[in-house]
Design a protein around this motif. Sequence first.
Motif, short mmCIF file in Angstrom:
data_model
loop_
_atom_site.label_atom_id
_atom_site.label_comp_id
_atom_site.label_asym_id
_atom_site.label_seq_id
_atom_site.Cartn_x
_atom_site.Cartn_y
_atom_site.Cartn_z
N THR A 58 -6.89 -15.05 -2.60
CA THR A 58 -5.85 -14.14 -2.14
C THR A 58 -4.84 -14.89 -1.28
OG1 THR A 58 -7.49 -12.37 -2.11
CG2 THR A 58 -5.42 -11.97 -0.97
N ALA A 76 -4.53 -9.77 4.05
CA ALA A 76 -5.59 -9.13 3.27
C ALA A 76 -6.85 -9.00 4.11
CB ALA A 76 -5.87 -9.92 1.99
N SER A 95 -5.05 -6.25 0.13
CA SER A 95 -3.95 -6.46 1.05
C SER A 95 -3.14 -5.17 1.20
CB SER A 95 -3.04 -7.59 0.58
OG SER A 95 -2.44 -7.25 -0.66
N GLN A 132 -1.08 -4.48 -1.90
CA GLN A 132 -1.85 -3.94 -3.02
C GLN A 132 -2.14 -2.46 -2.82
OE1 GLN A 132 -5.14 -6.75 -2.89
NE2 GLN A 132 -4.35 -7.85 -4.67
#
Length: 412
Positions: free
Chosen positions: A224, A229, A256, A259
């Motif tokens: 990531t 995140a 995150s 997201q």
Amino acid sequence: MVAAGVMAALMRHLRPPSSAPGTGALPWKVSPGLVRISRPCSGPGKDVAPLPSMDHATKQLRDRFAPPPGLPCNRAAFERALDAYCRQEVRRRGHVEFVYAALRQMPIFGVERELDIYNRLLDVFPKEVFVARSYIQRMFNHFPRQQECAVQVLEQMENYGVMPDVTTKVTLLQIFGHKSHPIRKFQRLLYWFPRFRHVNPFPMPQPLPRDPVELAGVALRRMTPDLDAEVTVYQHPGEQDGDLGLSIPHIVGIQSPDQRALLASHDSHLPVFVEGPYPLWLHHSCVHYHVLRSDPLPPSLEVTQQADPERNLGYPAELTFDLERDLSEEEELDVEEVEEGPVYALCQAGSMDISTLTRWISGLQQTNPTLRHIPVVFRLSATTRELEVQPADVGGAEESEEEELGSQRMQN
């Protein structure tokens, strides 16, 4: 001429009485895999005993590192094997074979990254015996077998990232002297190691954590790029109470804020997919992870967002150049683009079945309420092996199908 005369006299002196003159027969007998010197003896049973074979010698060296029953293979056991060899072999007989066997056994005992162990292993070599006395001996690689063995020790140190110290240099100088191959290898390590030790912008912890939850966090963090995140442990490993005694697998996920925003704006009529498992290697450990993603939107539903030019002044998202091009230059670049859907979350679980991944989805629904109204489809692969061997009956069926297709084409 003098040397030829001396050799001829020596040959006549060593020729046995039973050999015919002019045949040049010598009393040395050569057997396959074994060179032995035997001389005529006056009594029965006085022949020289054969040397041990390489298999027997290798087994003896391997048995030196076998710990007593009930004791683990750790650093203390390895040091006991080194002390036992130095105590038994005062003249260091077979030290090259012993060092090679020790290098193979170091990962088993967990001492492949210990600098003190490497220094003690180099201390096994006899001192001031392999030192070149003249420049001619240095030029012709004085005692090549011993020097190559010491270079192998330094190469294993290089492979495991072990930095030699002053003790290593002093030991090599006592064994091989200046301008030898091990000393040159030592100098190259001192030159390049400080320059490349911290060259990786994403370093791995040394050693890797043995806890599966911590190892999963390291793997997910490595995949990531977003520093915001968050790693969430949805389930810790343990044993389930009951008669069956089933083990509970761990479930670790990462997501995150960007997201979460993408998942919140996802259309509830379109499904999301859980795909995997995909392998990820961390040194010598392999972990498998799953992704929560969706298919790319059709071109009619795509929304193009203008990039803010002041978002990052150092690395702008878009650059426009008005450059003069030659007639022979092509304006379009042949770039293969693969459209993929957005990835909403990552997961690493101890078990890769649907029931375990369903618990991960249930945990994601706590922080993503939109996911409760979105259909989730599991697209899991059948196996995690990288190479698959098809059974004989499947291969035979495919061959028969190919033969039928070939016959139909011939008839057409």
